[in-house]
Design a protein around this motif. Structure first.
Motif, PDB file in Angstrom:
ATOM      1  N   ALA A 206      53.066 -31.505  27.927  1.00  0.00           N
ATOM      2  CA  ALA A 206      54.246 -32.369  27.839  1.00  0.00           C
ATOM      3  C   ALA A 206      55.323 -31.792  26.938  1.00  0.00           C
ATOM      4  N   ASN A 207      54.979 -30.833  26.100  1.00  0.00           N
ATOM      5  CA  ASN A 207      55.957 -30.232  25.200  1.00  0.00           C
ATOM      6  C   ASN A 207      56.640 -29.014  25.811  1.00  0.00           C
TER       7      ASN A 207
ATOM      8  N   LEU B 160      44.655 -38.751  33.714  1.00  0.00           N
ATOM      9  CA  LEU B 160      45.932 -39.212  33.189  1.00  0.00           C
ATOM     10  C   LEU B 160      45.727 -39.831  31.803  1.00  0.00           C
ATOM     11  N   SER B 161      46.588 -39.503  30.872  1.00  0.00           N
ATOM     12  CA  SER B 161      46.485 -40.079  29.525  1.00  0.00           C
ATOM     13  C   SER B 161      47.280 -41.381  29.452  1.00  0.00           C
ATOM     14  N   GLU B 162      46.878 -42.243  28.520  1.00  0.00           N
ATOM     15  CA  GLU B 162      47.589 -43.505  28.295  1.00  0.00           C
ATOM     16  C   GLU B 162      48.026 -43.596  26.850  1.00  0.00           C
ATOM     17  N   ALA B 163      49.066 -44.404  26.625  1.00  0.00           N
ATOM     18  CA  ALA B 163      49.575 -44.566  25.263  1.00  0.00           C
ATOM     19  C   ALA B 163      48.494 -45.102  24.342  1.00  0.00           C
TER      20      ALA B 163
ATOM     21  N   LYS C  38      50.337 -40.565  20.479  1.00  0.00           N
ATOM     22  CA  LYS C  38      50.676 -40.561  21.897  1.00  0.00           C
ATOM     23  C   LYS C  38      51.922 -41.390  22.108  1.00  0.00           C
ATOM     24  N   LYS C  39      52.988 -40.764  22.459  1.00  0.00           N
ATOM     25  CA  LYS C  39      54.264 -41.445  22.587  1.00  0.00           C
ATOM     26  C   LYS C  39      54.501 -41.828  24.040  1.00  0.00           C
TER      27      LYS C  39
ATOM     28  N   GLU D  13      51.658 -35.832  21.202  1.00  0.00           N
ATOM     29  CA  GLU D  13      51.557 -35.742  22.649  1.00  0.00           C
ATOM     30  C   GLU D  13      52.404 -36.842  23.262  1.00  0.00           C
ATOM     31  N   VAL D  14      52.622 -36.737  24.559  1.00  0.00           N
ATOM     32  CA  VAL D  14      53.332 -37.765  25.286  1.00  0.00           C
ATOM     33  C   VAL D  14      52.390 -38.308  26.332  1.00  0.00           C
ATOM     34  N   ALA D  15      52.210 -39.600  26.351  1.00  0.00           N
ATOM     35  CA  ALA D  15      51.269 -40.209  27.278  1.00  0.00           C
ATOM     36  C   ALA D  15      51.806 -40.156  28.701  1.00  0.00           C
ATOM     37  N   GLY D  16      50.885 -40.006  29.657  1.00  0.00           N
ATOM     38  CA  GLY D  16      51.274 -39.957  31.058  1.00  0.00           C
ATOM     39  C   GLY D  16      51.483 -41.331  31.665  1.00  0.00           C
ATOM     40  N   PHE D  17      50.961 -42.377  31.008  1.00  0.00           N
ATOM     41  CA  PHE D  17      51.139 -43.747  31.484  1.00  0.00           C
ATOM     42  C   PHE D  17      51.169 -44.679  30.278  1.00  0.00           C
TER      43      PHE D  17
END
Length: 581
Positions: free
Chosen positions: A229-230, A310-313, A342-343, A364-368
């Protein structure tokens, strides 16, 4: 430009049955409410199905009466649930007056609440790949690549986009057709060096076979890079430069493309360029959308998959009231990733979560969720729901006996847990890795148990004399002597009492949640794309138009049964959007 997305008809209020911005927001809430309402259908630990009496906890008494009906044997009952889950009209007619009305209503709602999946028709005239171009592809992949490559090239050329970056390129199936047949310059990026090496070798073979008959080929280059995500477009360029230096130091590395060395004359960011991806895994789909937004890319076309990655917040956070009785202790022993780590995505509001479990790793940035709409709804799916989103009940009827065999595997594993619990007094949450559990015909239950116990001891035991203490449940399994006859009696008695039907019904209810979960994930991504267009227009809440030069689309492109992950998201920004109308 109003939203270009098809919703179930009852959720559309715009002209000619189209969806408005308000409709999209309401539909997202409907999906979230449905998932929450029936979350007990999937928020339980599968192996503890019988240990925790999940059937009784989840199904009301009048649903459980179906299992007790002596006039319906196991095989016929499985036919019923498989064809209902596959949306067979004749099966609904047959059972409408026989099965409980509220159960039939749930099944129908679960099958129809999701996004429409009949493929959208385009006047594309895709090429038909012969053996010279379809090297290594399965029949399913051939059809997907034929259709998506034609669509990408049509949209890209309409928008004046010549250069494409294929994220999650794998063996290069999509990128090779776009470059060699349609003449685009394509940079294929994949995290796996084995996949990248295969794509490079495959390109060599394709060039030998097709160079003379495809005179207008574009450039085709591969980059082995783990995209996060970066990452930005510039970071991909730097990675290619680093790999060039690495190749000079170690020419034997087959995952480094020698074509990178001759690519100085090709600036991927010159003019209009786009980001594409077919079945990008987990977070790579939202990463692709984000990179499109934060770069000069004019176009993004993405079809995602593998929602379990998929990652979550907030990762794997379950509310106690969403869990079936008896499962709470296991599910509440989960990790919370705080919002400071997780943003949520740009354009979405931050999630208010605090936890001492924060790690010191890079943000990190969450995917959902991505969109502000779904973020405000505040739903957390969790790993089990994301895994379920990959289910495809529409294919069950076509699978025939294979679908019934899958139910039997679930039955075996849940009954094995009963044996483990009876022997050890515990119910450990462990995977069983043994030849007895792999694909193929299942052995008698006693053989399955014997092989599974041996595998558990091997995987979780501690060697004697090493000074390590092994779990108490493993020591008890060591002392257990398998009585094959007793196990077969146990199995037959449980089946006679309806165990197979119980598994079949609950697993069907569980899998039927897939359409709503996947629809919410995909809708969230589309809403995020749309929100960027609204922001570009300076649109206030309630206005339905994107900014000039913006376009967002979501539609099914492949046959749903052949290719269940068939939803494609398109984003176009800048003047390119006006040129693709």
């Amino acid at each position: 430009m109003r939203p270009e997305i098809e919703l179930p008809a009852e959720y559309c209020s715009g002209p000619d049955g189209s969806a408005t911005r308000a409709d999209l927001e309401r539909y997202g809430l409907v999906l979230a409410d449905f998932i929450r309402k029936y979350s007990t259908f999937f928020n339980f630990h599968a192996v503890d199905f019988f240990v925790e009496e999940t059937f009784k906890a989840i199904c009301p008494a009048h649903w459980r009466d179906l299992v007790a009906d002596p006039t319906v044997d196991d095989d016929l009952f499985l036919d019923h649930v498989i064809h209902l889950a596959s949306n067979s009209p004749s099966k609904f007619v047959e059972l409408q007056s026989v099965w409980p009305a509220d159960l039939m209503a749930f099944i129908m709602q679960a099958l129809t609440i999701g996004l429409p999946r009949s493929p959208k028709s385009f006047d594309l005239d895709p090429i038909k790949l012969d053996k010279n171009m379809a090297l290594g592809m399965t029949p399913k992949k051939i059809i997907e690549v034929e259709i998506l490559a034609a669509f990408i090239s049509h949209v890209a050329k309409s928008a004046g986009v010549q250069n494409l970056i294929d994220l999650g390129a794998g063996q290069g199936y999509l990128s090779s057709i776009l470059a060699l047949h349609y003449g685009h310059n394509v940079l294929g990026v994949d995290t796996d060096p084995i996949q990248t090496s295969g794509a490079i070798r495959r390109r060599g073979t394709l060039l030998k076979r097709n160079r003379k008959r495809l005179p207008n080929m574009g450039r085709l280059v591969y980059l082995n890079k783990h995209v996060t995500a970066n990452d930005t477009f510039d970071s991909l360029v730097r990675a290619s430069q680093e790999q060039l230096r690495a190749a000079a130091a170690d020419p034997s590395d087959s995952s480094i493309d020698p074509e990178l060395a001759t690519g100085d004359d090709l600036d991927w960011a010159t003019g209009k360029w786009g980001l594409i991806g077919l079945h990008t895994c987990g977070d790579l789909a939202p990463i692709t959308l984000r990179m499109w937004m934060e770069s000069t890319a004019a176009l993004v076309i993405n079809c995602g998959c593998c929602y379990n990655h998929l990652s979550e917040a907030i990762e794997d956070q379950f509310a106690e009231d969403m869990l079936a009785p008896g499962t709470r202790d296991k599910f509440l022993k989960t990790r919370i990733i705080a919002a400071s780590r997780k943003k949520v995505w740009p354009g979405a509001e931050p999630v208010d979560v605090t936890s001492a479990a924060c790690c010191n790793s890079e943000p990190e940035v969450a995917g959902f969720p991505m969109s502000s709409v779904v973020t405000k709804i505040g739903i957390n799916l969790g790993w089990t729901a994301r895994m379920l989103a990959c289910q495809s009940t529409c294919r069950w009827a076509a699978q025939g006996n294979a679908a019934k065999e899958a139910f039997r595997r679930h039955l075996y594993r849940a009954l094995l847990q009963v044996v483990i619990h009876d022997v050890t007094g515990e119910s450990p949450v462990v995977s069983v890795h043994t030849a007895k559990t792999r694909r193929g015909a299942l052995p008698p239950f006693s053989e399955y148990v014997q092989g599974a116990i041996a595998a558990l001891i091997e995987d979780h035991g501690r060697p004697a004399g090493k000074g390590e203490t092994e779990p108490a449940w493993v020591a008890k399994l060591r002392a257990y002597r398998v009585d094959a006859d007793a196990l077969e009696v146990f199995y037959q008695e449980r089946v006679a009492k309806g165990a197979f039907k119980e598994i079949a019904l609950v697993w069907t209810l569980r899998a039927l949640m897939a359409e709503s979960i996947e629809s919410l994930i995909v809708l969230d991504r589309y809403l995020w794309v749309a929100e960027q267009g609204y922001a570009a227009a300076g649109a206030e809440k309630g206005m339905g138009s994107m900014g000039p030069g913006w376009r967002g689309m979501l539609f099914p492109l492949f046959d749903h049964i052949e290719s269940p992950r068939n939803c494609v998201i398109v984003g176009v920004k800048g003047r390119a959007a006006d040129e693709t109308k």
